[in-house]
Every structure is written in structure tokens, then in C-alpha cells.
Design a protein around this motif. Structure first.
Motif, PDB file in Angstrom:
ATOM      1  N   ARG A 233       0.832  -1.212   0.000  1.00  0.00           N
ATOM      2  CA  ARG A 233       0.000   0.000   0.000  1.00  0.00           C
ATOM      3  C   ARG A 233       0.861   1.253   0.000  1.00  0.00           C
ATOM      4  O   ARG A 233       0.561   2.213  -0.722  1.00  0.00           O
ATOM      5  N   SER A 234       1.938   1.260   0.784  1.00  0.00           N
ATOM      6  CA  SER A 234       2.828   2.426   0.842  1.00  0.00           C
ATOM      7  C   SER A 234       3.518   2.663  -0.491  1.00  0.00           C
ATOM      8  O   SER A 234       3.558   3.797  -0.989  1.00  0.00           O
ATOM      9  N   ALA A 235       4.060   1.612  -1.073  1.00  0.00           N
ATOM     10  CA  ALA A 235       4.736   1.751  -2.370  1.00  0.00           C
ATOM     11  C   ALA A 235       3.755   2.236  -3.438  1.00  0.00           C
ATOM     12  O   ALA A 235       4.086   3.108  -4.251  1.00  0.00           O
ATOM     13  N   ALA A 236       2.539   1.687  -3.429  1.00  0.00           N
ATOM     14  CA  ALA A 236       1.525   2.088  -4.410  1.00  0.00           C
ATOM     15  C   ALA A 236       1.079   3.527  -4.179  1.00  0.00           C
ATOM     16  O   ALA A 236       0.933   4.300  -5.137  1.00  0.00           O
ATOM     17  N   GLN A 237       0.888   3.897  -2.924  1.00  0.00           N
ATOM     18  CA  GLN A 237       0.454   5.258  -2.605  1.00  0.00           C
ATOM     19  C   GLN A 237       1.492   6.275  -3.070  1.00  0.00           C
ATOM     20  O   GLN A 237       1.134   7.357  -3.547  1.00  0.00           O
ATOM     21  N   ASN A 238       2.782   5.923  -2.972  1.00  0.00           N
ATOM     22  CA  ASN A 238       3.841   6.820  -3.446  1.00  0.00           C
ATOM     23  C   ASN A 238       3.749   7.075  -4.940  1.00  0.00           C
ATOM     24  O   ASN A 238       4.272   8.074  -5.430  1.00  0.00           O
ATOM     25  N   ARG A 239       3.091   6.172  -5.658  1.00  0.00           N
ATOM     26  CA  ARG A 239       2.900   6.345  -7.104  1.00  0.00           C
ATOM     27  C   ARG A 239       1.492   6.832  -7.437  1.00  0.00           C
ATOM     28  O   ARG A 239       1.118   6.896  -8.604  1.00  0.00           O
ATOM     29  N   GLY A 240       0.699   7.109  -6.415  1.00  0.00           N
ATOM     30  CA  GLY A 240      -0.640   7.647  -6.643  1.00  0.00           C
ATOM     31  C   GLY A 240      -1.743   6.613  -6.783  1.00  0.00           C
ATOM     32  O   GLY A 240      -2.831   6.942  -7.263  1.00  0.00           O
ATOM     33  N   TYR A 241      -1.504   5.387  -6.360  1.00  0.00           N
ATOM     34  CA  TYR A 241      -2.508   4.334  -6.464  1.00  0.00           C
ATOM     35  C   TYR A 241      -3.161   4.067  -5.116  1.00  0.00           C
ATOM     36  O   TYR A 241      -2.484   4.005  -4.088  1.00  0.00           O
ATOM     37  N   ASP A 242      -4.458   3.870  -5.141  1.00  0.00           N
ATOM     38  CA  ASP A 242      -5.223   3.536  -3.951  1.00  0.00           C
ATOM     39  C   ASP A 242      -5.454   2.033  -3.913  1.00  0.00           C
ATOM     40  O   ASP A 242      -6.049   1.480  -4.839  1.00  0.00           O
ATOM     41  N   LEU A 243      -4.966   1.394  -2.875  1.00  0.00           N
ATOM     42  CA  LEU A 243      -5.187  -0.043  -2.700  1.00  0.00           C
ATOM     43  C   LEU A 243      -6.066  -0.238  -1.475  1.00  0.00           C
ATOM     44  O   LEU A 243      -5.572  -0.390  -0.361  1.00  0.00           O
ATOM     45  N   SER A 244      -7.356  -0.217  -1.674  1.00  0.00           N
ATOM     46  CA  SER A 244      -8.273  -0.305  -0.539  1.00  0.00           C
ATOM     47  C   SER A 244      -9.204  -1.507  -0.612  1.00  0.00           C
ATOM     48  O   SER A 244     -10.080  -1.652   0.235  1.00  0.00           O
ATOM     49  N   SER A 245      -9.028  -2.367  -1.604  1.00  0.00           N
ATOM     50  CA  SER A 245      -9.894  -3.546  -1.688  1.00  0.00           C
ATOM     51  C   SER A 245      -9.538  -4.528  -0.576  1.00  0.00           C
ATOM     52  O   SER A 245      -8.430  -4.505  -0.041  1.00  0.00           O
ATOM     53  N   ARG A 246     -10.468  -5.384  -0.248  1.00  0.00           N
ATOM     54  CA  ARG A 246     -10.264  -6.393   0.797  1.00  0.00           C
ATOM     55  C   ARG A 246     -10.015  -7.748   0.148  1.00  0.00           C
ATOM     56  O   ARG A 246     -10.639  -8.102  -0.852  1.00  0.00           O
TER      57      ARG A 246
END
Length: 162
Positions: free
Chosen positions: A59-72
Motif C-alpha cells: 500500500r505504501s509503495a503504491a500510494q507513493n505512485r498515486g494508487y489507492d489499494l483499498s480492496s479487501r
């Protein structure tokens, strides 16, 4: 309006690679104005992480690129194979396990390796970063960004999306 193209990403536990692919692809189709035309989900071949958010490092790596990973996290089912137009797995083990849900071998053509769609990287599998360091998560995102561009091109060709 036509039914959306249904796309499913699959990895082992549905907490690293497949939810990241879901996030990358979702961002890509939103930029392209196709959010209403492509439905995206992810799943794992195993169910031990069901209900959990993606791994914090991913999630942190993705967020740094602007991606939201919120699925379960959830486990794949035979119904998924019927319901989705394309099922993309991250490695050979995921391919074998996903095919095991296809008890009557009816869905084999739509179960494919994600890396078939990569154009900038010559790899056969998206490696599982779970037991590695931070760079593993970055490498996975590089592969996913590459492959998702190819997946979008494939969807456009298959479903006539402009």
C-alpha cells in the motif's frame, strides 16, 4: 449501455500483487475515461487473508505512485471464472491453482499469465514481494504498470472500446 468488460487479477493471498494490479488498472482506466466500461476485482488462490487490506508495504509503495489499494482480500471461486471475461494470474503456481477451480475445463482460454501483456519487461511471472525488501514492491509495481497498459490495449481490441 453495454455490459462492462470484467477483469480479475489473481495472486496467492490477494494482499500484494493482485490488489496492486487492481489499483494500477483502476487508475489507468479512470485516466482513460473508461471506469464505467471496465469492472475490476482481485482475488487470491488461498483464503487465509480474506477480509484484510493489502500488505502495508505494498500500500505504501503504491500510494507513493498515486494508487489507492483499498480492496479487501478474498478467495477466487469457480463462479469468478464464469463471471469474468479475463482472469490474469501472477505466476505459474497461481495459474495451476486457478485452473483447479475450473473443474470442467470450460474457462481455460480466459485464464492467462499477466506477464503476457508486458511489453517493456521480458519476464514470465510477477514475483511475490512478500518476503523480500522494499525494492521487491517497487519492481512489482513496475511490472504491473507495464502489463496493465498491455491489458488495456487487449480489452480495447476485444470489446471495441475506443
Amino acid at each position: 449501455m453495454a455490459e462492462p468488460f470484467r477483469l480479475l487479477f489473481v495472486c496467492l493471498g490477494n494482499i500484494c500483487r493482485s490488489p496492486a494490479a487492481e489499483g494500477v488498472m483502476r487508475a489507468l482506466i479512470e485516466v482513460e475515461g473508461l471506469a464505467e466500461r471496465v469492472a475490476i476485482r482481485s482475488a487470491g488462490t488461498g483464503g487465509w487473508h480474506t477480509g484484510k487490506l493489502p500488505d502495508q508495504r505494498m500500500r505504501s509503495a503504491a500510494q507513493n505512485r498515486g494508487y489507492d489499494l483499498s480492496s479487501r482480500a478474498r478467495q477466487i471461486s469457480e463462479n469468478d471464472l464464469r463471471d469474468y471475461d479475463l482472469v490474469l494470474v501472477m505466476d505459474q503456481q497461481n495459474l495451476r491453482e486457478t485452473r483447479s477451480f475450473d473443474r470442467e475445463s470450460r474457462f481455460a482460454p480466459k485464464i492467462r499469465l499477466f506477464c503476457e501483456f508486458c511489453t517493456d519487461h521480458e519476464v514470465n511471472e510477477v514475483p511475490d514481494p512478500y518476503y523480500g525488501g522494499e525494492q521487491g514492491f517497487e519492481h512489482v509495481l513496475d511490472l504491473l504498470e507495464d502489463g496493465c497498459r498491455g491489458v488495456l490495449q487487449h480489452i480495447r481490441q476485444q470489446s471495441g472500446l475506443v
